[in-house]
Design a protein around this motif. Structure first.
Motif, PDB file in Angstrom:
ATOM      1  N   ILE A  18       0.866  -1.175   0.000  1.00 29.71           N
ATOM      2  CA  ILE A  18       0.000   0.000   0.000  1.00 29.71           C
ATOM      3  C   ILE A  18       0.904   1.226   0.000  1.00 29.71           C
ATOM      4  O   ILE A  18       1.735   1.392   0.896  1.00 29.71           O
ATOM      5  N   THR A  19       0.745   2.087  -1.014  1.00 32.73           N
ATOM      6  CA  THR A  19       1.550   3.291  -1.135  1.00 32.73           C
ATOM      7  C   THR A  19       0.634   4.506  -1.099  1.00 32.73           C
ATOM      8  O   THR A  19      -0.241   4.658  -1.950  1.00 32.73           O
ATOM      9  N   ALA A  68       6.185  -0.254   7.850  1.00 32.01           N
ATOM     10  CA  ALA A  68       5.891   1.024   7.205  1.00 32.01           C
ATOM     11  C   ALA A  68       7.183   1.791   6.992  1.00 32.01           C
ATOM     12  O   ALA A  68       8.124   1.675   7.778  1.00 32.01           O
ATOM     13  N   GLY A  69       7.217   2.587   5.926  1.00 28.79           N
ATOM     14  CA  GLY A  69       8.358   3.445   5.637  1.00 28.79           C
ATOM     15  C   GLY A  69       7.869   4.787   5.128  1.00 28.79           C
ATOM     16  O   GLY A  69       7.004   4.854   4.250  1.00 28.79           O
ATOM     17  N   ILE A  70       8.426   5.862   5.666  1.00 30.73           N
ATOM     18  CA  ILE A  70       7.996   7.201   5.288  1.00 30.73           C
ATOM     19  C   ILE A  70       9.107   7.858   4.472  1.00 30.73           C
ATOM     20  O   ILE A  70      10.232   8.003   4.942  1.00 30.73           O
ATOM     21  N   GLY A  71       8.782   8.235   3.240  1.00 32.71           N
ATOM     22  CA  GLY A  71       9.712   8.926   2.366  1.00 32.71           C
ATOM     23  C   GLY A  71       9.291  10.371   2.183  1.00 32.71           C
ATOM     24  O   GLY A  71       8.302  10.827   2.770  1.00 32.71           O
ATOM     25  N   ILE A  78       4.003  -2.355   3.888  1.00 30.64           N
ATOM     26  CA  ILE A  78       3.950  -3.761   3.496  1.00 30.64           C
ATOM     27  C   ILE A  78       3.140  -4.433   4.589  1.00 30.64           C
ATOM     28  O   ILE A  78       3.584  -4.539   5.728  1.00 30.64           O
ATOM     29  N   VAL A  79       1.946  -4.847   4.219  1.00 33.88           N
ATOM     30  CA  VAL A  79       1.017  -5.423   5.178  1.00 33.88           C
ATOM     31  C   VAL A  79       1.003  -6.932   4.997  1.00 33.88           C
ATOM     32  O   VAL A  79       0.690  -7.435   3.910  1.00 33.88           O
ATOM     33  N   LYS A  80       1.339  -7.651   6.035  1.00 37.88           N
ATOM     34  CA  LYS A  80       1.361  -9.119   6.016  1.00 37.88           C
ATOM     35  C   LYS A  80      -0.072  -9.630   6.172  1.00 37.88           C
ATOM     36  O   LYS A  80      -0.786  -9.256   7.102  1.00 37.88           O
ATOM     37  N   LYS A  81      -0.491 -10.506   5.263  1.00 40.80           N
ATOM     38  CA  LYS A  81      -1.826 -11.109   5.354  1.00 40.80           C
ATOM     39  C   LYS A  81      -1.829 -12.182   6.435  1.00 40.80           C
ATOM     40  O   LYS A  81      -0.815 -12.860   6.651  1.00 40.80           O
TER      41      LYS A  81
END
Length: 185
Positions: A18-19, A68-71, A78-81
């Motif tokens: 998710i972006t 999560a990463g903030i740019g 990146i969400v793990k199912k």
């Protein structure tokens, strides 16, 4: 009132990408719940415009293994199912998705292509083609490329005027009846 930033998504059998596209995001808050509730809020710009997203994801997720990463221009998750399976859509809501939510085609892989070794272009080497031996009509230049002036769009007005006047001089004069005079030889 809050706005919705643009959101792109893609998936694999075990995770979601998710972006959130929000340049210069500040005060970023993320909440991810095991039932699949995804909450995002942040401000952006000099006037600190608030942005919010609340999505009910299609199925359950593993909060502990998600990252999560903030740019400077995007916030990527990146969400793990919870279960390794492909989802038919990102959110529980059926019908047309919200306008701010789109597929991330740069990260998208079809379900049947997930475990193949080539994620890019197909390998042409084993198809029996030998491109140098094929006469494709483009080779053989040993020196300068011949100059071609077939493009009238790039001509100047003077060049177009010269071409028009020379074309008028080449016309055969016609008689009063409208027929061209035949040259006698």
């Amino acid at each position: 009132m809050s706005r919705h930033p643009s959101v792109k998504w893609a998936q694999r059998s075990d995770k979601l990408f998710i972006t959130v596209q929000l340049p210069d995001a500040q005060d970023v808050k993320l909440k991810l719940e095991p039932e699949g509730k995804f909450l995002f809020s942040a401000t952006s710009g000099v006037d600190k415009t608030p942005y919010e997203i609340e999505l009910d994801l299609f199925d359950k997720v593993n909060v502990d293994e998600s990252k999560a990463g903030i740019g400077s221009r995007t916030i990527q998750y990146i969400v793990k199912k919870a279960e390794n399976k492909w989802w038919s859509r990102l959110i529980k809501q059926t019908g047309k998705p919200p306008v701010f939510l789109t597929v991330d085609w740069d990260k998208w892989i079809d379900e049947d292509e997930e475990f193949t070794s080539n994620s890019g272009a197909p390998d042409m080497g084993d198809m029996g083609f030998d491109f140098p031996d094929m006469n494709l009509g483009g080779g053989g230049f040993d020196g300068a490329v011949p100059e071609m002036d077939d493009d009238d769009e790039n001509d100047t007005e003077d060049e177009n005027a010269e071409e028009a006047s020379s074309a008028e001089k080449e016309e055969v004069p016609s008689t009063a009846s409208g027929e061209a005079d035949a040259k006698k030889t």
